[in-house]
Design a protein around this motif. Structure first.
Motif, PDB file in Angstrom:
ATOM      1  N   VAL A  13     116.795 -33.461  32.648  1.00  0.00           N
ATOM      2  CA  VAL A  13     116.679 -32.052  33.029  1.00  0.00           C
ATOM      3  C   VAL A  13     115.289 -31.562  32.657  1.00  0.00           C
ATOM      4  N   GLU A  18     114.257 -27.143  39.534  1.00  0.00           N
ATOM      5  CA  GLU A  18     115.316 -27.774  40.292  1.00  0.00           C
ATOM      6  C   GLU A  18     115.194 -29.289  40.149  1.00  0.00           C
ATOM      7  N   ALA A 186     123.181 -29.898  40.801  1.00  0.00           N
ATOM      8  CA  ALA A 186     123.843 -28.974  39.887  1.00  0.00           C
ATOM      9  C   ALA A 186     123.752 -29.484  38.449  1.00  0.00           C
ATOM     10  N   ALA A 189     120.129 -29.431  36.995  1.00  0.00           N
ATOM     11  CA  ALA A 189     119.372 -28.186  37.196  1.00  0.00           C
ATOM     12  C   ALA A 189     118.768 -27.723  35.880  1.00  0.00           C
ATOM     13  N   GLN A 192     119.291 -21.450  35.621  1.00  0.00           N
ATOM     14  CA  GLN A 192     120.545 -20.888  36.115  1.00  0.00           C
ATOM     15  C   GLN A 192     120.520 -20.749  37.632  1.00  0.00           C
ATOM     16  N   TYR A 195     120.873 -24.121  39.370  1.00  0.00           N
ATOM     17  CA  TYR A 195     122.255 -24.577  39.255  1.00  0.00           C
ATOM     18  C   TYR A 195     123.158 -23.837  40.238  1.00  0.00           C
ATOM     19  N   GLU A 196     123.058 -22.525  40.282  1.00  0.00           N
ATOM     20  CA  GLU A 196     123.949 -21.752  41.149  1.00  0.00           C
ATOM     21  C   GLU A 196     123.695 -22.044  42.621  1.00  0.00           C
ATOM     22  N   TYR A 199     125.321 -25.405  43.231  1.00  0.00           N
ATOM     23  CA  TYR A 199     126.774 -25.214  43.128  1.00  0.00           C
ATOM     24  C   TYR A 199     127.322 -24.609  44.411  1.00  0.00           C
ATOM     25  N   ARG A 247     129.239 -29.653  35.587  1.00  0.00           N
ATOM     26  CA  ARG A 247     129.586 -28.227  35.732  1.00  0.00           C
ATOM     27  C   ARG A 247     129.874 -27.842  37.181  1.00  0.00           C
ATOM     28  N   CYS A 248     130.438 -28.768  37.943  1.00  0.00           N
ATOM     29  CA  CYS A 248     130.850 -28.485  39.327  1.00  0.00           C
ATOM     30  C   CYS A 248     132.317 -28.060  39.283  1.00  0.00           C
TER      31      CYS A 248
END
Length: 343
Positions: A13, A18, A186, A189, A192, A195-196, A199, A247-248
């Protein structure tokens, strides 16, 4: 491509960024006419494909479905790797019995001494020279299907029918972007917002696939194709690792009726579920990604018994192998160890 080997273990990460996958591969192809210098030839090559890796898993499935076991042998690294390479730590003395190497990196360096990119699986290695030929995972399966035809088993299915290739390619593009790679976008990422975005794209695509598969047994046509192989290897890992680790977590796959039944149908089809090692899958993600899971604790769950429960997809028609037949059982030494599957 497979998960890249990072400069230092755990550095997956990048804060604030991204996740961007490096899609530069060794582009050489093994073809019937040998135009790149690598002709199709039984026994000349070894496929190196870790059970844990979804991208490598595709090649193992296609090899099984087409009956290429006698034409191209299979080397299986263990589920974890360090910053240098995948290793053959499951083999006696930690050495691949055919290539005679401890690390896949050795095959890359045999051909490219200063190879600057990730040491990835799947990779095809020429046995005699010990040199990597290609690591272009997407092309490997297409070539197995189209260039290796003379070595297919009797009754091998047509996984890439000429008349359906445009549709297969189109759906594969969306599956790669939003699902296969989407779970990584995701999970890796660095912000935030990144990630969103990943997602939302992931679940938008899964919702579209849920609707598509509610009324048809397979993604394209009425038989298993390359598209089903590509989607399956992400779906089968979804509840085990992507839902929690990446975190999916809008919902589990098991909470999407059409997609879950579709995935169970494929899992129970010879050549698919008999390549899946859930123990290695969970070990890989939770032990290698130390910046996401610094404790290295591997979850005991989830309950995997559902993969063997009735799926009811036969009511939609379709024939998994078309005019072909199921593959033979896995070769000795290639079976998933007891307790590592869904039973």
């Amino acid at each position: 491509m497979t998960e890249e080997i990072q400069p230092a273990q755990g550095a997956y990460v990048i804060p604030g960024a991204e996740f961007t996958r490096d899609t530069t591969y060794i582009e050489d192809r093994i073809t019937a006419d040998g135009r790149d210098g690598w002709p199709v030839e039984a026994g000349r090559y070894r496929l190196v494909a870790a059970r844990a890796c979804p991208w490598a898993n595709r090649t193992a499935i296609v090899r099984r479905l087409l009956g290429l076991e006698a034409a191209i042998s299979l080397g299986m690294p263990g589920p974890t790797h360090d910053e240098r390479s995948w290793t053959f730590d499951l083999d006696p003395a930690g050495v691949d019995p055919v290539l005679g190497i401890e690390r896949l990196q050795q095959a890359y360096f045999a051909r490219f001494p200063d190879y600057p990119r990730g040491i990835t699986v799947p990779a095809v290695v020429e046995v005699a020279s010990g040199k990597v030929v290609t690591n272009n995972y997407a092309q490997i399966t297409i070539d197995f299907e189209t260039e290796w035809g003379a070595l297919h088993r009797d009754g091998a299915p047509d996984l890439y029918p000429v008349e359906l290739r445009a549709e297969i390619d189109e759906i594969n593009d969306g599956i790669f972007r939003d699902v296969n790679n989407g779970v990584y976008r995701a999970g890796f990422a660095g912000s935030q917002s990144a990630y969103e975005k990943a997602y939302d794209r992931l679940f938008d695509r899964l919702d579209a696939l849920e609707a598509r598969l509610a009324g048809q047994r397979y993604l394209v046509g009425d038989t298993v194709t390359e598209a089903d192989v590509r989607l399956f290897t992400t779906l089968v890992r979804f509840d085990a690792v992507y839902h929690g680790h990446f975190r999916c977590n809008r919902n589990k796959l098991s909470e999407m009726p059409a997609l879950y039944s579709y995935a169970k149908d494929l899992f129970q089809t010879p050549g698919f579920g008999d390549t899946i090692d859930f123990v290695q899958i969970k070990q890989h993600y939770h032990l290698v990604h130390t910046d996401i899971n610094p404790t290295g604790i591997v979850p005991k769950g989830p309950d995997l018994s559902g993969w063997l429960s009735p799926h009811g997809r036969e009511s939609l028609g379709g024939r998994p192998f078309g005019d072909g037949t199921p593959p033979a059982p896995p070769l000795p030494g290639e079976q998933v160890p007891p307790g590592h599957g869904a039973a």
